[in-house]
Design an enzyme around this catalytic site. Structure first.
Site, mmCIF file in Angstrom:
data_model
loop_
_atom_site.group_PDB
_atom_site.id
_atom_site.type_symbol
_atom_site.label_atom_id
_atom_site.label_comp_id
_atom_site.label_asym_id
_atom_site.label_seq_id
_atom_site.Cartn_x
_atom_site.Cartn_y
_atom_site.Cartn_z
ATOM 1 N N GLY A 1 2.644 2.461 10.785
ATOM 2 C CA GLY A 1 3.579 3.564 10.586
ATOM 3 C C GLY A 1 4.281 4.007 11.857
ATOM 4 O O GLY A 1 4.929 5.051 11.886
ATOM 5 N N SER B 1 3.672 -1.896 10.435
ATOM 6 C CA SER B 1 5.125 -1.933 10.661
ATOM 7 C C SER B 1 5.739 -3.297 10.336
ATOM 8 O O SER B 1 6.691 -3.730 10.990
ATOM 9 C CB SER B 1 5.470 -1.506 12.091
ATOM 10 O OG SER B 1 5.060 -0.168 12.312
ATOM 11 N N GLU C 1 -5.081 -4.806 10.788
ATOM 12 C CA GLU C 1 -4.046 -3.804 10.998
ATOM 13 C C GLU C 1 -4.323 -3.051 12.303
ATOM 14 O O GLU C 1 -5.134 -2.116 12.309
ATOM 15 C CB GLU C 1 -4.026 -2.802 9.845
ATOM 16 C CG GLU C 1 -3.787 -3.438 8.495
ATOM 17 C CD GLU C 1 -3.268 -2.405 7.489
ATOM 18 O OE1 GLU C 1 -2.208 -2.642 6.919
ATOM 19 O OE2 GLU C 1 -3.924 -1.370 7.309
ATOM 20 N N GLU D 1 -6.690 4.866 7.955
ATOM 21 C CA GLU D 1 -6.538 6.289 7.583
ATOM 22 C C GLU D 1 -7.801 6.803 6.897
ATOM 23 O O GLU D 1 -8.187 7.957 7.074
ATOM 24 C CB GLU D 1 -5.295 6.455 6.687
ATOM 25 C CG GLU D 1 -4.022 6.263 7.503
ATOM 26 C CD GLU D 1 -2.857 5.668 6.735
ATOM 27 O OE1 GLU D 1 -2.867 5.701 5.484
ATOM 28 O OE2 GLU D 1 -1.936 5.149 7.394
ATOM 29 N N GLY E 1 2.869 -1.088 4.283
ATOM 30 C CA GLY E 1 2.880 0.331 3.956
ATOM 31 C C GLY E 1 4.297 0.796 3.669
ATOM 32 O O GLY E 1 4.825 0.618 2.569
ATOM 33 N N GLY E 2 4.937 1.388 4.661
ATOM 34 C CA GLY E 2 6.257 1.999 4.488
ATOM 35 C C GLY E 2 7.266 1.114 3.762
ATOM 36 O O GLY E 2 7.954 1.573 2.841
ATOM 37 N N HIS F 1 -9.294 1.139 5.216
ATOM 38 C CA HIS F 1 -8.014 1.404 5.869
ATOM 39 C C HIS F 1 -8.239 2.388 7.016
ATOM 40 O O HIS F 1 -9.068 3.291 6.907
ATOM 41 C CB HIS F 1 -7.009 1.964 4.855
ATOM 42 C CG HIS F 1 -5.631 1.989 5.413
ATOM 43 N ND1 HIS F 1 -5.208 2.985 6.260
ATOM 44 C CD2 HIS F 1 -4.597 1.128 5.286
ATOM 45 C CE1 HIS F 1 -3.959 2.728 6.630
ATOM 46 N NE2 HIS F 1 -3.567 1.604 6.049
ATOM 47 N N ASN G 1 0.865 -1.180 0.000
ATOM 48 C CA ASN G 1 0.000 0.000 0.000
ATOM 49 C C ASN G 1 0.908 1.238 0.000
ATOM 50 O O ASN G 1 1.462 1.605 1.033
ATOM 51 C CB ASN G 1 -0.878 -0.040 1.253
ATOM 52 C CG ASN G 1 -1.716 1.219 1.413
ATOM 53 O OD1 ASN G 1 -1.839 2.018 0.493
ATOM 54 N ND2 ASN G 1 -2.286 1.388 2.597
ATOM 55 N N TRP G 2 1.032 1.842 -1.172
ATOM 56 C CA TRP G 2 1.947 3.001 -1.282
ATOM 57 C C TRP G 2 1.378 4.251 -0.615
ATOM 58 O O TRP G 2 2.088 5.229 -0.448
ATOM 59 C CB TRP G 2 2.213 3.320 -2.754
ATOM 60 C CG TRP G 2 2.984 2.292 -3.507
ATOM 61 C CD1 TRP G 2 3.466 1.097 -3.043
ATOM 62 C CD2 TRP G 2 3.391 2.379 -4.880
ATOM 63 N NE1 TRP G 2 4.133 0.429 -4.045
ATOM 64 C CE2 TRP G 2 4.096 1.200 -5.181
ATOM 65 C CE3 TRP G 2 3.210 3.334 -5.883
ATOM 66 C CZ2 TRP G 2 4.629 0.956 -6.446
ATOM 67 C CZ3 TRP G 2 3.741 3.086 -7.145
ATOM 68 C CH2 TRP G 2 4.445 1.912 -7.416
ATOM 69 N N LYS G 3 0.099 4.253 -0.315
ATOM 70 C CA LYS G 3 -0.561 5.449 0.239
ATOM 71 C C LYS G 3 -0.327 6.626 -0.711
ATOM 72 O O LYS G 3 -0.252 6.425 -1.913
ATOM 73 C CB LYS G 3 -0.076 5.716 1.671
ATOM 74 C CG LYS G 3 -0.184 4.446 2.538
ATOM 75 C CD LYS G 3 0.024 4.679 3.999
ATOM 76 C CE LYS G 3 -0.142 3.363 4.744
ATOM 77 N NZ LYS G 3 -0.036 3.492 6.185
HETATM 78 P P1 PGA Z 1 2.975 0.416 7.674
HETATM 79 O O1 PGA Z 1 1.508 0.608 7.084
HETATM 80 O O2 PGA Z 1 3.518 -0.877 7.104
HETATM 81 O O3 PGA Z 1 3.755 1.620 7.190
HETATM 82 O O4 PGA Z 1 2.843 0.359 9.158
HETATM 83 C C1 PGA Z 1 0.648 -0.479 6.892
HETATM 84 C C2 PGA Z 1 -0.652 0.006 6.308
HETATM 85 O O5 PGA Z 1 -1.092 1.095 6.701
HETATM 86 O O6 PGA Z 1 -1.257 -0.648 5.452
#
Ligand code: PGA
Length: 260
Positions: free
Chosen positions: A183, A223, A177, A107, A244-245, A105, A17-19
């Site tokens: 993050g 993470s 998650e 967010e 994500g990251g 998600h 997930n590049w966001k």
């Molecule tokens: P993260 O994000 O790996 O940067 O913690 C995961 C996500 O939000 O899907």
């Protein structure tokens, strides 16, 4: 609380997930690097890349022809078309070859106030257009600290997914998650992840039966990185990850794919 069937019955998935990251040049480079690294490997997992909307069509065309790699959108609108300035529908995503849509998600839930009820409508839209939801769920820290996480997360599933037909549930992908791990660098322990995944599977089993529950891929996100992926994925109910990251770095992302 372990699964009754071996985990290899289920599809394994690692999704990046590049966001809201990467301009086109960066997206092009990252996709090229990921595909290059995957080329010489026997991939055990299905790999999904979720770039921002504007890159979707190009990334779809870059991955086409690579077995086991597909593309997800990070969201969609619940209606097929209409006067919703700035929005993108599942019908549009389907028309350019996108296969998955990340929904719910944390967010989106937090910053865009997406409720469980709205997400139920988005899930319907995704299925109406032949796409597959990667449905995210997870608890905030305060809920974890009061040990209410299982009730909280199972409620998210009930409210947004339990109206579906069994055949639709069978096709769905879930991503657990914990919000406190997204993050933050703070990962759920492998035991915490496995316990939640087993509980969610049991929740599906109560409504849809064992056969369907045993076949739903449940990914872990929060993470996840090369140094902890192997341990997290070792849980029998952990079927991969939503990254994500670490998905913004090709070597890290593919190392996580390799951990499955
Ligand atoms: P993260 O994000 O790996 O940067 O913690 C995961 C996500 O939000 O899907």
């Amino acid at each position: 609380m372990w699964s009754l069937q071996p985990q290899n019955m289920r599809k394994k998935i690692v999704a990046g997930n590049w966001k809201m990251n990467n301009d086109w040049q960066e997206a092009n480079t990252l996709t090229t690097q990921v595909l290059d690294l995957l080329k010489d490997r026997g991939i055990a997992a299905e790999v999904v890349i979720a770039p921002p909307y504007v890159h979707l069509e190009k990334v779809v065309s870059m991955v086409s022809g690579t077995n086991g790699v597909s593309v997800a959108a990070q969201n969609c609108h619940q209606e097929s078309s209409g006067a919703y300035t700035g929005e993108v529908s599942a019908a549009m995503l389907d028309s350019i070859g996108v296969q998955f849509v990340i929904l719910g998600h944390s967010e989106r839930r937090e910053y865009f106030k997406e409720s469980n009820e709205l997400l139920a409508q988005k899930v319907n839209a995704v299925f109406d257009h032949g796409l597959t939801p990667i449905f995210c769920c997870g608890e905030p820290l305060s809920i974890r600290e009061s040990n209410q996480q299982m009730e909280y997360v199972t409620h998210q599933l009930t409210a947004s997914l339990f109206h579906l037909e069994p055949a639709q549930i069978r096709q769905s992908v879930i991503a657990y998650e914990p919000i406190w791990a997204i993050g933050t660098g703070k990962t759920a322990s492998a035991e915490q992840a496995q316990e939640m995944h087993a509980g969610l599977r049991q929740h599906f089993e109560q409504k849809f039966g064992q056969e369907i529950a045993n076949n739903i891929p449940i990914l872990y996100g929060g993470s996840c990185k090369p140094s902890n992926a192997h341990e997290l994925f070792a849980g029998p109910d952990v079927d991969g990850g939503l990254i994500g990251g670490a998905s913004l770095n090709a070597e890290d992302f593919v190392a996580i794919v390799d951990s499955l």
